[in-house]
Every structure is written in structure tokens, then in C-alpha cells.
Design a protein around this motif. Structure first.
Motif, PDB file in Angstrom:
ATOM      1  N   ILE A  92       0.837  -1.202   0.000  1.00 24.55           N
ATOM      2  CA  ILE A  92       0.000   0.000   0.000  1.00 24.55           C
ATOM      3  C   ILE A  92       0.869   1.248   0.000  1.00 24.55           C
ATOM      4  N   HIS A  93       1.936   1.248   0.797  1.00 20.91           N
ATOM      5  CA  HIS A  93       2.853   2.385   0.813  1.00 20.91           C
ATOM      6  C   HIS A  93       3.517   2.574  -0.552  1.00 20.91           C
ATOM      7  N   ARG A  94       3.671   1.492  -1.283  1.00 25.46           N
ATOM      8  CA  ARG A  94       4.248   1.567  -2.624  1.00 25.46           C
ATOM      9  C   ARG A  94       3.222   2.062  -3.643  1.00 25.46           C
ATOM     10  N   GLY A  95       1.956   2.068  -3.249  1.00 27.48           N
ATOM     11  CA  GLY A  95       0.902   2.555  -4.123  1.00 27.48           C
ATOM     12  C   GLY A  95       0.180   1.480  -4.905  1.00 27.48           C
ATOM     13  N   ASP A  96       0.368   0.205  -4.551  1.00 31.04           N
ATOM     14  CA  ASP A  96      -0.184  -0.885  -5.366  1.00 31.04           C
ATOM     15  C   ASP A  96      -1.708  -0.983  -5.305  1.00 31.04           C
ATOM     16  N   LEU A  97      -2.320  -0.604  -4.182  1.00 26.12           N
ATOM     17  CA  LEU A  97      -3.776  -0.718  -4.077  1.00 26.12           C
ATOM     18  C   LEU A  97      -4.485   0.335  -4.923  1.00 26.12           C
ATOM     19  N   GLN A  98      -3.767   1.360  -5.369  1.00 23.44           N
ATOM     20  CA  GLN A  98      -4.347   2.366  -6.251  1.00 23.44           C
ATOM     21  C   GLN A  98      -4.780   1.760  -7.578  1.00 23.44           C
ATOM     22  N   ASP A  99      -4.063   0.734  -8.032  1.00 19.22           N
ATOM     23  CA  ASP A  99      -4.293   0.173  -9.371  1.00 19.22           C
ATOM     24  C   ASP A  99      -5.081  -1.133  -9.348  1.00 19.22           C
ATOM     25  N   GLN A 100      -5.525  -1.573  -8.162  1.00 14.49           N
ATOM     26  CA  GLN A 100      -6.248  -2.835  -8.053  1.00 14.49           C
ATOM     27  C   GLN A 100      -7.458  -2.658  -7.151  1.00 14.49           C
ATOM     28  N   ASN A 101      -8.505  -3.506  -7.365  1.00 15.55           N
ATOM     29  CA  ASN A 101      -9.579  -3.535  -6.381  1.00 15.55           C
ATOM     30  C   ASN A 101      -9.167  -4.445  -5.233  1.00 15.55           C
ATOM     31  N   LEU A 102      -9.899  -4.400  -4.139  1.00 14.87           N
ATOM     32  CA  LEU A 102      -9.492  -5.131  -2.940  1.00 14.87           C
ATOM     33  C   LEU A 102      -9.434  -6.645  -3.142  1.00 14.87           C
ATOM     34  N   PRO A 103     -10.413  -7.286  -3.828  1.00 17.13           N
ATOM     35  CA  PRO A 103     -10.299  -8.738  -4.055  1.00 17.13           C
ATOM     36  C   PRO A 103      -9.027  -9.119  -4.824  1.00 17.13           C
ATOM     37  N   GLU A 104      -8.660  -8.322  -5.843  1.00 19.02           N
ATOM     38  CA  GLU A 104      -7.436  -8.601  -6.598  1.00 19.02           C
ATOM     39  C   GLU A 104      -6.205  -8.418  -5.712  1.00 19.02           C
ATOM     40  N   PHE A 105      -6.216  -7.373  -4.919  1.00 14.99           N
ATOM     41  CA  PHE A 105      -5.100  -7.099  -4.015  1.00 14.99           C
ATOM     42  C   PHE A 105      -4.950  -8.227  -2.989  1.00 14.99           C
ATOM     43  N   ALA A 106      -6.075  -8.677  -2.430  1.00 14.91           N
ATOM     44  CA  ALA A 106      -6.038  -9.763  -1.442  1.00 14.91           C
ATOM     45  C   ALA A 106      -5.557 -11.071  -2.073  1.00 14.91           C
ATOM     46  N   GLU A 107      -6.015 -11.341  -3.307  1.00 17.40           N
ATOM     47  CA  GLU A 107      -5.576 -12.554  -4.001  1.00 17.40           C
ATOM     48  C   GLU A 107      -4.068 -12.552  -4.200  1.00 17.40           C
ATOM     49  N   ARG A 108      -3.524 -11.383  -4.482  1.00 14.10           N
ATOM     50  CA  ARG A 108      -2.070 -11.262  -4.630  1.00 14.10           C
ATOM     51  C   ARG A 108      -1.354 -11.628  -3.340  1.00 14.10           C
ATOM     52  N   LEU A 109      -1.997 -11.354  -2.210  1.00 14.06           N
ATOM     53  CA  LEU A 109      -1.413 -11.667  -0.906  1.00 14.06           C
ATOM     54  C   LEU A 109      -1.684 -13.108  -0.482  1.00 14.06           C
ATOM     55  N   GLY A 110      -2.537 -13.802  -1.259  1.00 13.29           N
ATOM     56  CA  GLY A 110      -2.852 -15.196  -0.940  1.00 13.29           C
ATOM     57  C   GLY A 110      -3.924 -15.355   0.115  1.00 13.29           C
ATOM     58  N   VAL A 111      -4.764 -14.322   0.301  1.00 10.56           N
ATOM     59  CA  VAL A 111      -5.846 -14.397   1.286  1.00 10.56           C
ATOM     60  C   VAL A 111      -7.125 -13.858   0.646  1.00 10.56           C
ATOM     61  N   GLY A 112      -8.240 -14.014   1.344  1.00  9.56           N
ATOM     62  CA  GLY A 112      -9.498 -13.450   0.875  1.00  9.56           C
ATOM     63  C   GLY A 112      -9.632 -11.996   1.295  1.00  9.56           C
ATOM     64  N   ASP A 113     -10.450 -11.250   0.556  1.00 14.41           N
ATOM     65  CA  ASP A 113     -10.591  -9.829   0.897  1.00 14.41           C
ATOM     66  C   ASP A 113     -11.296  -9.634   2.239  1.00 14.41           C
ATOM     67  N   ARG A 114     -12.189 -10.544   2.618  1.00 17.49           N
ATOM     68  CA  ARG A 114     -12.854 -10.450   3.922  1.00 17.49           C
ATOM     69  C   ARG A 114     -11.852 -10.616   5.054  1.00 17.49           C
TER      70      ARG A 114
END
Length: 454
Positions: A92-114
Motif C-alpha cells: 500500500i505504501h508503494r501505491g499498489d492498491l491504487q491500481d487494483q480492487n481489494l479482491p485482486e489485491f487480497a488474491e495477490r497476498l494469498g488471502v481473501g478480501d474479507r
């Protein structure tokens, strides 16, 4: 989070070593400050303490225009709490969540958005998106204070798609308008100048010679009080010059960039390269417990980084079983042969350039050339190539290479290079009974301490 009585003593002393570790909110003014704020100290009954600026804002406080919380070193409130949360915060500090929705961001981390929302709510008291938007606003506030960029360019550099969206979000989160913050009216400059703070002590006397011994003409340079280098990454070209100002606990940084949208991740890379966000007092206390008393432990040691994981990996491969001087000669040859140039500036070669070359110009064993080519091909064929643990499957890459890349390319704080020749020699001479596990989660700094003795 520090205990309230510790925060009380820290804010009254204005000790810079606590800067960024907590924020002080004042009920009577509705403002929150850094621990080093020069304003008169409020009465304790009117004070509330928060572990992050975002939480103070969520509670309804607006940032101080005097001490400017946007300039505080990044808080380490989440360190040691959860590796998923730690990685999410870094992205997030790098700005990655700006270009993705939360489900995509969570999938990148290997977890669910919930689950990710629950994690943020539990440890930070707000959602990932709220935290990310607040970080964008704080970054914008820093640009408004310190640069001459027009407001519409500040909006773009902070990750907003429109000035209206930027103005609305900024006022909602900071209780201020961009024009209230903006004090400079000078025309825009091609060079962006910012102050990047750190918590002291910072041992520049250790960082400077480490960087200077590895500089390559045209790529980077390091003198008595500053470091500069060029960079090309993700289609963005630029350079920066960081001047150390020890009396102010900061680096004054000038940045030239061909795409303002990359400004925020560029600043995060500079912070990592100079290791500006570690709590060096906490590191020193841990290392003092695991190293014998006669050991000349140095305060304020940092991890001098590399611009990208690929560069760190290439340098690690070229440095296998050779001296620093020999490795530097190989790196110089690689850059001069395959790196792009702009006038007198040189840039580190891209994975594509390395993969396409036969590397016969490098004076080293063919097996190591093959390893270098394999690493470059890995970067061209894998969607997440910056995961060095996966490099172990590549022929010629072992634990030392991976750990060195994690240490300098990622800034991983907990890597012990036990297989390094220099580390082995110092351990044998000074600390034969050393248990590196006692230094967790700061084993990288233990490595740096031992290297400083070699």
C-alpha cells in the motif's frame, strides 16, 4: 503500541527516536502531531495517543501544519504482528492498491478480501482502502508542502484520477483543502525536492563506505555526505540525489522523473535503499543481548539496499565466491556492455537485455554466466519474479545468493548470511558461540554488524 506513560515522556522530551512510532492528538484543538512537534506541550488530560496517523484521522483529528505528520518516518506498529499485514502495508505504501480492487489485491497476498479487512480492522482499526486513501492524502500533503508542483500534478503523483476526486478525498481525510496547505507560489520545477526523515541514530559513517565501495561510474556515486544514482524500472526513467543532514535527522532528496505517477513508489524505493524506516534503538537493544559485551557493537547501522530485486540478484550472482573488488569489475562490465545510456548517465541492464546477450564478455566461469542468463529468463517468464525463494529452483542459485538478494533488494530485516565468508571469519574470531536466532527479527542487522568487523 507504546504504553501511554512512555508516550507521555517521549512527547515531553521531543525525542526524535520515537518519531513516527506514535502520534499525539489534542482534544482541545482537534489536531494530531508527531512526538517531536515544537508546539507547546498540551496538558496530559487533553491528549490521546494513536499508533498511526491514519487512526488519529479516523478519530476525527486533522494533521498539524507545523510538525507535519506526513514527514514522519513510517511507523512500525504492524511489525511482528502478521506477515500478511506487513506485506499488505508495504504494498500500500508503494501505491499498489491504487491500481487494483481489494479482491485482486487480497488474491495477490494469498488471502481473501474479507480476511484482509478483518486483519486491518483488528490491528489498525480501519479498512485497507481507508488506510490506502489516507496514505495517498499524506503523500499529497508532503508534495504540497515541499514541492512547487501544481495541484493537478500533485493529484496525479498521489494516484488520483481527477482533481475533483483529489480535492474531495483530501478535505474529507485531512479536514483541510489543498490550497490551505499550499504555501509556495513559485513556478513548477523539473526537479522535485523532498525531505525524508528517519529515527536516529543513523550511522552514515557505515553506510557511506559500503555504498562508495560498490558504485559504478555513470550509474551512481557516493561522497562524504550524499548518494546519487540513476534508475529505470517499469518503464520509468529517473535519478535522485540524497544529501544527509544529520542535525535534522533526514535526507534532503532531489528527484528527476519522467512520469509523475511513479513518484510515490520511487520515494518508497529511496527510503528502502537508505533504510530510513527501521527503529535502530530497538535493533541495538536486541543485538546487545545476543552479542558478548566486548564485541564493539555499532549503533545506528543500516542495510544499504539495491534499486530492484533483479539488480540485487544479478549482483549476488556476480559476487559468488569473489571479492567485492572483483564483483564490482564484473558489474561495471555488465553495465557498460548492456546498460542503456543517456548522455553521461548509465542505467542497470534490464532482464531482457541480459537474457538476449551471450555474456561472453564477462570474465567468469561459464556456469555462472548460465546462472545469470537463467535468472534473466526467469524474470521474463514468471508473473511474480521478485520472490527470491523461487530462485532456489534455478541451477547455480543457492541460499547465499537468495539471502543476499533478500537483504539488499528487499530490505528484509531478518536475514542471517551465516554462509558468507566474512561473517564466518568474524564469528570464529569474536563470537564462536553466537546463536543468530537470538537476534530475530533483526538478523540482517546482525549480519551488517559482523560485516563491519571483517
Amino acid at each position: 503500541m507504546l504504553q501511554p506513560h512512555t508516550c507521555q515522556r517521549a512527547r515531553r522530551s521531543r525525542d526524535a527516536r520515537f518519531d513516527g512510532q506514535f502520534f499525539t492528538a489534542v482534544l482541545t484543538t482537534g489536531i494530531y502531531c508527531r512526538s517531536i512537534c515544537p508546539a507547546p506541550s498540551p496538558k496530559e488530560e487533553n491528549v490521546r495517543y494513536y499508533p498511526s496517523a491514519a487512526q488519529a484521522a479516523q478519530a476525527g483529528f486533522r494533521p498539524c501544519l507545523r510538525c507535519r505528520p506526513d514527514c514522519a518516518p513510517n511507523s512500525a506498529v504492524w511489525n511482528g504482528v502478521d506477515t500478511t499485514l506487513s506485506r499488505a502495508i508495504a504494498l500500500i505504501h508503494r501505491g499498489d492498491l491504487q491500481d487494483q480492487n481489494l479482491p485482486e489485491f487480497a488474491e495477490r497476498l494469498g488471502v481473501g478480501d474479507r480476511y484482509l479487512r478483518q486483519l486491518f480492522q483488528k490491528h489498525l482499526g480501519l479498512s485497507p482502502k481507508t488506510y490506502a486513501l489516507y496514505q495517498q492524502c499524506l503523500f499529497a500533503k508532503q508534495l504540497l508542502h515541499q514541492t512547487q508542483l501544481p495541484i493537478h500534478q500533485v493529484a496525479v503523483a498521489s494516484g488520483f484520477n481527477s482533481v475533483r476526486r483529489f480535492n474531495d478525498c483530501f478535505q474529507k481525510n485531512l479536514k483541510l483543502t489543498p490550497t490551505q496547505v499550499r504555501r509556495q507560489t513559485n513556478p513548477a520545477s523539473e526537479t522535485i525536492q523532498l525531505d525524508l526523515s528517519y529515527r536516529p541514530p543513523y550511522n552514515w559513517d557505515q553506510v557511506q563506505p559500503f555504498l562508495a565501495a560498490r558504485t559504478i561510474e555513470g550509474l551512481d556515486a557516493c561522497d562524504a555526505n550524499s548518494y546519487r544514482r540513476t534508475f529505470q524500472h517499469d518503464g520509468v526513467t529517473g535519478s535522485f540525489h540524497a544529501i544527509h543532514q544529520p542535525t535534522k535527522n533526514r535526507f534532503q532528496v532531489s528527484i528527476e522523473l519522467d512520469d509523475l505517477q511513479a513518484l510515490r513508489p520511487t520515494i518508497q524505493r529511496i527510503r528502502r535503499l537508505l533504510d530510513l524506516d527501521v527503529d535502530s534503538e530497538a535493533v541495538f537493544a536486541t543485538l546487545r543481548e545476543c552479542l558478548p559485551e566486548p564485541f564493539p557493537l555499532k549503533q545506528g547501522l543500516r542495510i544499504p539496499g539495491q534499486w530492484t530485486m533483479f539488480e540485487a540478484g544479478v549482483r549476488a550472482v556476480l559476487g559468488q565466491q569473489v571479492t567485492v573488488v572483483a564483483a564490482k569489475k564484473l558489474v561495471r562490465t555488465l553495465i557498460e556492455t548492456l546498460g542503456e545510456t543517456q548522455g553521461s548517465q548509465r542505467f542497470f541492464p534490464t532482464p531482457r537485455a541480459v537474457a538476449a546477450a551471450d555474456l561472453s564478455f564477462l570474465k567468469m566461469p561459464q556456469s555462472r554466466k548460465n546462472t545469470l542468463a537463467t535468472l534473466a529468463h526467469h524474470y521474463l517468464t514468471h508473473p511474480e519474479p521478485d520472490q527470491p525463494e523461487a530462485w532456489l529452483a534455478l541451477k547455480g542459485i543457492g541460499p547465499w545468493t537468495v539471502n543476499y538478494a533478500k537483504l539488499r533488494g528487499r530490505g528484509d530485516p531478518d536475514v542471517f548470511l551465516g554462509g558468507d565468508l566474512g561473517v564466518k571469519k568474524v564469528v570464529q574470531q569474536h563470537t564462536p558461540d553466537l546463536d543468530p536466532n537470538r537476534a530475530a527479527p533483526w538478523r540482517s542487522y546482525l549480519t551488517m554488524q559482523l560485516w563491519s568487523m571483517y
